[in-house]
Design a protein around this motif. Structure first.
Motif, PDB file in Angstrom:
ATOM      1  N   PRO A 283       2.245 -13.771  10.315  1.00 30.18           N
ATOM      2  CA  PRO A 283       1.642 -12.601  10.956  1.00 30.18           C
ATOM      3  C   PRO A 283       0.516 -13.011  11.907  1.00 30.18           C
ATOM      4  N   VAL A 284       0.484 -12.392  13.056  1.00 24.81           N
ATOM      5  CA  VAL A 284      -0.530 -12.704  14.061  1.00 24.81           C
ATOM      6  C   VAL A 284      -1.927 -12.479  13.495  1.00 24.81           C
ATOM      7  N   SER A 285      -2.099 -11.421  12.712  1.00 27.43           N
ATOM      8  CA  SER A 285      -3.428 -11.124  12.152  1.00 27.43           C
ATOM      9  C   SER A 285      -3.879 -12.216  11.187  1.00 27.43           C
ATOM     10  N   ASP A 286      -2.955 -12.776  10.389  1.00 26.90           N
ATOM     11  CA  ASP A 286      -3.316 -13.873   9.483  1.00 26.90           C
ATOM     12  C   ASP A 286      -3.729 -15.111  10.265  1.00 26.90           C
ATOM     13  N   LEU A 287      -2.977 -15.414  11.297  1.00 19.59           N
ATOM     14  CA  LEU A 287      -3.303 -16.566  12.126  1.00 19.59           C
ATOM     15  C   LEU A 287      -4.664 -16.379  12.792  1.00 19.59           C
ATOM     16  N   ALA A 288      -4.896 -15.193  13.319  1.00 21.07           N
ATOM     17  CA  ALA A 288      -6.184 -14.906  13.962  1.00 21.07           C
ATOM     18  C   ALA A 288      -7.324 -15.019  12.960  1.00 21.07           C
ATOM     19  N   ARG A 289      -7.127 -14.483  11.774  1.00 19.05           N
ATOM     20  CA  ARG A 289      -8.180 -14.512  10.751  1.00 19.05           C
ATOM     21  C   ARG A 289      -8.532 -15.947  10.367  1.00 19.05           C
ATOM     22  N   ARG A 290      -7.543 -16.799  10.300  1.00 15.83           N
ATOM     23  CA  ARG A 290      -7.781 -18.191   9.902  1.00 15.83           C
ATOM     24  C   ARG A 290      -8.343 -19.056  11.036  1.00 15.83           C
ATOM     25  N   LEU A 291      -7.879 -18.803  12.236  1.00 15.16           N
ATOM     26  CA  LEU A 291      -8.301 -19.648  13.362  1.00 15.16           C
ATOM     27  C   LEU A 291      -9.593 -19.191  14.026  1.00 15.16           C
ATOM     28  N   MET A 292      -9.844 -17.885  14.022  1.00 17.10           N
ATOM     29  CA  MET A 292     -10.948 -17.338  14.812  1.00 17.10           C
ATOM     30  C   MET A 292     -12.317 -17.951  14.489  1.00 17.10           C
ATOM     31  N   PRO A 293     -12.703 -18.114  13.220  1.00 19.28           N
ATOM     32  CA  PRO A 293     -14.036 -18.707  12.980  1.00 19.28           C
ATOM     33  C   PRO A 293     -14.181 -20.100  13.592  1.00 19.28           C
ATOM     34  N   TRP A 294     -13.155 -20.922  13.479  1.00 20.12           N
ATOM     35  CA  TRP A 294     -13.193 -22.262  14.038  1.00 20.12           C
ATOM     36  C   TRP A 294     -13.131 -22.237  15.564  1.00 20.12           C
ATOM     37  N   THR A 295     -12.359 -21.320  16.094  1.00 17.50           N
ATOM     38  CA  THR A 295     -12.252 -21.177  17.548  1.00 17.50           C
ATOM     39  C   THR A 295     -13.592 -20.755  18.134  1.00 17.50           C
ATOM     40  N   VAL A 296     -14.230 -19.781  17.503  1.00 20.70           N
ATOM     41  CA  VAL A 296     -15.537 -19.315  17.968  1.00 20.70           C
ATOM     42  C   VAL A 296     -16.575 -20.437  17.855  1.00 20.70           C
ATOM     43  N   ALA A 297     -16.547 -21.174  16.750  1.00 23.30           N
ATOM     44  CA  ALA A 297     -17.494 -22.284  16.585  1.00 23.30           C
ATOM     45  C   ALA A 297     -17.294 -23.320  17.694  1.00 23.30           C
ATOM     46  N   GLY A 298     -16.052 -23.667  17.973  1.00 21.41           N
ATOM     47  CA  GLY A 298     -15.780 -24.615  19.054  1.00 21.41           C
ATOM     48  C   GLY A 298     -16.253 -24.091  20.391  1.00 21.41           C
ATOM     49  N   PHE A 299     -16.036 -22.801  20.632  1.00 23.25           N
ATOM     50  CA  PHE A 299     -16.458 -22.201  21.897  1.00 23.25           C
ATOM     51  C   PHE A 299     -17.982 -22.213  22.039  1.00 23.25           C
ATOM     52  N   VAL A 300     -18.674 -21.837  20.983  1.00 22.10           N
ATOM     53  CA  VAL A 300     -20.146 -21.788  21.034  1.00 22.10           C
ATOM     54  C   VAL A 300     -20.717 -23.191  21.297  1.00 22.10           C
ATOM     55  N   ILE A 301     -20.208 -24.174  20.577  1.00 23.87           N
ATOM     56  CA  ILE A 301     -20.683 -25.549  20.785  1.00 23.87           C
ATOM     57  C   ILE A 301     -20.337 -26.025  22.189  1.00 23.87           C
ATOM     58  N   MET A 302     -19.164 -25.646  22.657  1.00 30.88           N
ATOM     59  CA  MET A 302     -18.735 -26.024  24.006  1.00 30.88           C
ATOM     60  C   MET A 302     -19.646 -25.407  25.065  1.00 30.88           C
ATOM     61  N   VAL A 303     -20.015 -24.153  24.905  1.00 31.69           N
ATOM     62  CA  VAL A 303     -20.883 -23.480  25.873  1.00 31.69           C
ATOM     63  C   VAL A 303     -22.290 -24.085  25.860  1.00 31.69           C
ATOM     64  N   ILE A 304     -22.823 -24.320  24.673  1.00 25.94           N
ATOM     65  CA  ILE A 304     -24.167 -24.901  24.578  1.00 25.94           C
ATOM     66  C   ILE A 304     -24.193 -26.301  25.199  1.00 25.94           C
ATOM     67  N   SER A 305     -23.221 -27.129  24.841  1.00 25.19           N
ATOM     68  CA  SER A 305     -23.201 -28.480  25.405  1.00 25.19           C
ATOM     69  C   SER A 305     -22.911 -28.445  26.909  1.00 25.19           C
ATOM     70  N   GLY A 306     -22.079 -27.505  27.352  1.00 25.51           N
ATOM     71  CA  GLY A 306     -21.818 -27.359  28.787  1.00 25.51           C
ATOM     72  C   GLY A 306     -23.069 -26.942  29.552  1.00 25.51           C
ATOM     73  N   ALA A 307     -23.844 -26.050  28.954  1.00 21.38           N
ATOM     74  CA  ALA A 307     -25.103 -25.640  29.595  1.00 21.38           C
ATOM     75  C   ALA A 307     -26.068 -26.825  29.681  1.00 21.38           C
ATOM     76  N   LEU A 308     -26.085 -27.656  28.653  1.00 24.75           N
ATOM     77  CA  LEU A 308     -26.930 -28.854  28.693  1.00 24.75           C
ATOM     78  C   LEU A 308     -26.456 -29.824  29.770  1.00 24.75           C
ATOM     79  N   LEU A 309     -25.147 -29.983  29.892  1.00 28.46           N
ATOM     80  CA  LEU A 309     -24.625 -30.858  30.945  1.00 28.46           C
ATOM     81  C   LEU A 309     -24.995 -30.325  32.321  1.00 28.46           C
ATOM     82  N   PHE A 310     -24.881 -29.003  32.489  1.00 30.79           N
ATOM     83  CA  PHE A 310     -25.271 -28.405  33.764  1.00 30.79           C
ATOM     84  C   PHE A 310     -26.758 -28.640  34.027  1.00 30.79           C
ATOM     85  N   SER A 311     -27.575 -28.489  32.992  1.00 31.35           N
ATOM     86  CA  SER A 311     -29.023 -28.644  33.182  1.00 31.35           C
ATOM     87  C   SER A 311     -29.394 -30.074  33.560  1.00 31.35           C
ATOM     88  N   ALA A 312     -28.540 -31.044  33.225  1.00 32.67           N
ATOM     89  CA  ALA A 312     -28.818 -32.429  33.584  1.00 32.67           C
ATOM     90  C   ALA A 312     -28.522 -32.705  35.055  1.00 32.67           C
TER      91      ALA A 312
END
Length: 164
Positions: free
Chosen positions: A60-89
């Motif tokens: 089920p799509v909802s089961d897949l979303a429920r399992r993947l979403m926390p990790w996906t969001v964590a990866g996205f947040v870390i990616m945005v923060i590190s990307g902002a740091l790279l831009f600031s450099a």
């Protein structure tokens, strides 16, 4: 003060120069950015392929979303923060780079795609959750997501090569 002047000022700041010239800081941030990108993109691909109906058709799509979403969001947040740091450099070089600008446009479009999907299509997931091939709007969202994120990654990688 123009945006270009602001980028020049930011590029001359001790924070920007310090990070850019750091022996370990910049490479570490860049590595974290790539690792977070791999986590985020890998999970997004899994979800998008399910939306396209190409894989995990019995999950089920909802089961897949429920399992993947926390990790996906964590990866996205870390990616945005590190990307902002790279831009600031390297803010001035990034600002003047056509590949960076295209990457930002693709990133914004990917964000709009996610917003439309979650605010419209996914709200009715109960009606198509078990379908091996989700409805057309879900498949379109999955295909757009894949295409846009491939573009984000491609243009992000091209930032290092300033041909223009």
């Amino acid at each position: 003060m123009s945006l270009l002047d602001l980028m020049r000022s930011f590029a001359d700041s001790s924070w920007s120069v310090g990070l850019h010239e750091s022996r370990y800081g910049y490479p570490l941030v860049e590595s974290i950015h790539v690792w977070a990108l791999c986590l985020f993109f890998g999970l997004a691909v899994i979800f998008d392929l399910r939306l396209l109906g190409w894989t995990m058709k019995k999950v089920p799509v909802s089961d897949l979303a429920r399992r993947l979403m926390p990790w996906t969001v964590a990866g996205f947040v870390i990616m945005v923060i590190s990307g902002a740091l790279l831009f600031s450099a390297i803010p001035l070089r990034s600002y003047q780079n056509i590949f960076f600008r295209v990457k930002m446009v693709m990133l914004a479009l990917a964000g709009v795609n996610v917003w439309i999907f979650h605010s419209n299509v996914y709200r009715r997931v109960a009606a198509w959750d078990l379908d091996s091939a989700p409805p057309r709007p879900a498949r379109i969202a999955g295909a757009l997501s894949l295409a846009l994120w491939v573009c984000v990654i491609f243009f992000g990688r091209m930032i290092a090569y300033n041909w223009f």
